[in-house]
Every structure is written in structure tokens, then in C-alpha cells.
Design a protein around this motif. Structure first.
Motif, PDB file in Angstrom:
ATOM      1  N   LYS A  49       0.816  -1.210   0.000  1.00  0.00           N
ATOM      2  CA  LYS A  49       0.000   0.000   0.000  1.00  0.00           C
ATOM      3  C   LYS A  49       0.853   1.264   0.000  1.00  0.00           C
ATOM      4  O   LYS A  49       0.511   2.232  -0.656  1.00  0.00           O
ATOM      5  N   THR A  50       1.953   1.249   0.733  1.00  0.00           N
ATOM      6  CA  THR A  50       2.807   2.437   0.785  1.00  0.00           C
ATOM      7  C   THR A  50       3.472   2.706  -0.554  1.00  0.00           C
ATOM      8  O   THR A  50       3.638   3.856  -0.942  1.00  0.00           O
ATOM      9  N   SER A  51       3.852   1.660  -1.283  1.00  0.00           N
ATOM     10  CA  SER A  51       4.463   1.875  -2.602  1.00  0.00           C
ATOM     11  C   SER A  51       3.428   2.420  -3.587  1.00  0.00           C
ATOM     12  O   SER A  51       3.749   3.272  -4.421  1.00  0.00           O
ATOM     13  N   ASN A  52       2.183   1.944  -3.496  1.00  0.00           N
ATOM     14  CA  ASN A  52       1.121   2.483  -4.343  1.00  0.00           C
ATOM     15  C   ASN A  52       0.840   3.940  -4.001  1.00  0.00           C
ATOM     16  O   ASN A  52       0.601   4.757  -4.880  1.00  0.00           O
ATOM     17  N   MET A  53       0.868   4.250  -2.721  1.00  0.00           N
ATOM     18  CA  MET A  53       0.632   5.633  -2.275  1.00  0.00           C
ATOM     19  C   MET A  53       1.736   6.548  -2.809  1.00  0.00           C
ATOM     20  O   MET A  53       1.461   7.660  -3.232  1.00  0.00           O
ATOM     21  N   LYS A  54       2.979   6.051  -2.794  1.00  0.00           N
ATOM     22  CA  LYS A  54       4.102   6.848  -3.299  1.00  0.00           C
ATOM     23  C   LYS A  54       3.950   7.102  -4.792  1.00  0.00           C
ATOM     24  O   LYS A  54       4.194   8.199  -5.267  1.00  0.00           O
ATOM     25  N   VAL A  55       3.545   6.094  -5.533  1.00  0.00           N
ATOM     26  CA  VAL A  55       3.348   6.226  -6.975  1.00  0.00           C
ATOM     27  C   VAL A  55       2.237   7.234  -7.269  1.00  0.00           C
ATOM     28  O   VAL A  55       2.380   8.105  -8.134  1.00  0.00           O
ATOM     29  N   ILE A  56       1.152   7.133  -6.522  1.00  0.00           N
ATOM     30  CA  ILE A  56       0.030   8.056  -6.710  1.00  0.00           C
ATOM     31  C   ILE A  56       0.452   9.483  -6.368  1.00  0.00           C
ATOM     32  O   ILE A  56       0.144  10.422  -7.100  1.00  0.00           O
ATOM     33  N   GLU A  57       1.176   9.638  -5.284  1.00  0.00           N
ATOM     34  CA  GLU A  57       1.643  10.969  -4.866  1.00  0.00           C
ATOM     35  C   GLU A  57       2.590  11.558  -5.912  1.00  0.00           C
ATOM     36  O   GLU A  57       2.505  12.738  -6.247  1.00  0.00           O
ATOM     37  N   GLN A  58       3.480  10.739  -6.449  1.00  0.00           N
ATOM     38  CA  GLN A  58       4.408  11.210  -7.469  1.00  0.00           C
ATOM     39  C   GLN A  58       3.657  11.602  -8.740  1.00  0.00           C
ATOM     40  O   GLN A  58       3.971  12.597  -9.379  1.00  0.00           O
ATOM     41  N   TYR A  59       2.640  10.837  -9.103  1.00  0.00           N
ATOM     42  CA  TYR A  59       1.813  11.162 -10.263  1.00  0.00           C
ATOM     43  C   TYR A  59       1.128  12.510 -10.074  1.00  0.00           C
ATOM     44  O   TYR A  59       1.103  13.335 -10.979  1.00  0.00           O
ATOM     45  N   LYS A  60       0.590  12.741  -8.890  1.00  0.00           N
ATOM     46  CA  LYS A  60      -0.073  14.020  -8.598  1.00  0.00           C
ATOM     47  C   LYS A  60       0.904  15.179  -8.696  1.00  0.00           C
ATOM     48  O   LYS A  60       0.580  16.232  -9.236  1.00  0.00           O
ATOM     49  N   GLN A  61       2.123  14.992  -8.179  1.00  0.00           N
ATOM     50  CA  GLN A  61       3.135  16.043  -8.235  1.00  0.00           C
ATOM     51  C   GLN A  61       3.538  16.334  -9.679  1.00  0.00           C
ATOM     52  O   GLN A  61       3.655  17.488 -10.080  1.00  0.00           O
ATOM     53  N   ASN A  62       3.746  15.279 -10.470  1.00  0.00           N
ATOM     54  CA  ASN A  62       4.106  15.457 -11.876  1.00  0.00           C
ATOM     55  C   ASN A  62       2.990  16.150 -12.640  1.00  0.00           C
ATOM     56  O   ASN A  62       3.239  17.021 -13.471  1.00  0.00           O
ATOM     57  N   ASN A  63       1.757  15.757 -12.364  1.00  0.00           N
ATOM     58  CA  ASN A  63       0.607  16.350 -13.036  1.00  0.00           C
ATOM     59  C   ASN A  63       0.465  17.830 -12.671  1.00  0.00           C
ATOM     60  O   ASN A  63       0.220  18.667 -13.534  1.00  0.00           O
TER      61      ASN A  63
END
Length: 137
Positions: free
Chosen positions: A2-16
Motif C-alpha cells: 500500500k505504501t508503494s502504491n501511495m508513493k506512486v500516486i503521490e508522485q503522479y499528482k506532483q508530476n501532473n
């Protein structure tokens, strides 16, 4: 997991959000360029008497009001992540008088952009062609 998925989602939001910020900055810079072009050719009396000061946009008061209004609308646009240009937007958010002013500026400057900034002009034409093709499908 779950933490790795959260990191990926957070990084996607930052990039977006970074892409959206760059898009807003690009639109504001392009807008200022087109307004400067319009102002320089249509408000010659202002430019004769103009004394450049630090931080100034080198445009008259009327054009600066249009620029500030357009920047405010661009910053608050809810379709910024998906739209190409305001002219192609499904929801127009400009007040009627400002819409007429910006339209006049865009028509004037758009015709001259090929001589002043050919790459930006060609990019705009290309994006508008793609947008129009998508509408017709």
C-alpha cells in the motif's frame, strides 16, 4: 504494498501539478507576448511617452487590465489539464467585454505571430487542427 502504491500516486499528482503549472505559465507568457505585440502597434502614443521602469510589462494600462484579467481566468480554469486554448474550450468564462477585447487582440496578433514567433504560431495552428479534428469525430 500500500505504501508503494501511495508513493506512486503521490508522485503522479506532483508530476501532473507541475505539468499544469508549466502549461499555465506558458499560456500567460504567450498571452503577454501577443498583448505586447498588439499594444505596440495600436497604442503608439503610449509607447512614445513611455519611460521603462523596473518590472514593467511595457504595455499600456488598458492592455495591462486585459492581461491581468486573462491571467486570473487562466489560473482559475477548471479545464486547464485537458484544454488546448481558450478558443477551443467548451465553457467560456470571460466577461463579454473582456472576451471582445481579448478576441480583438488575438486576431490582430495571431496574423503577425508567424513573423515574430514562427515556432509558437505553427505550434498553435497544429494544436488547433488536432482539436478541430477531434470535434468532428
Amino acid at each position: 504494498m500500500k505504501t508503494s502504491n501511495m508513493k506512486v500516486i503521490e508522485q503522479y499528482k506532483q508530476n501532473n501539478s507541475l505539468k499544469i503549472k508549466r502549461k499555465i505559465d506558458y499560456e500567460k507568457n504567450m498571452l503577454l507576448y501577443m498583448i505586447k505585440l498588439y499594444c505596440r502597434h495600436n497604442h503608439k502614443e503610449y509607447h512614445k511617452n513611455y519611460n521603462k521602469t523596473f518590472g514593467s510589462k511595457n504595455i499600456c494600462k488598458e492592455c495591462e487590465e486585459v492581461y491581468n484579467y486573462a491571467c486570473e481566468r487562466t489560473s482559475k480554469c477548471r479545464f486547464i489539464s485537458t484544454k488546448t486554448f481558450c478558443s477551443a474550450c467548451t465553457s467560456h468564462c470571460y466577461k463579454k467585454d473582456m472576451k471582445e477585447k481579448i478576441k480583438k487582440i488575438m486576431i490582430f496578433s495571431g496574423k503577425r505571430m508567424i513573423f515574430h514567433s514562427p515556432i509558437a504560431a505553427l505550434k498553435h495552428v497544429f494544436v488547433m487542427m488536432i482539436c478541430n479534428m477531434k470535434k468532428n469525430i
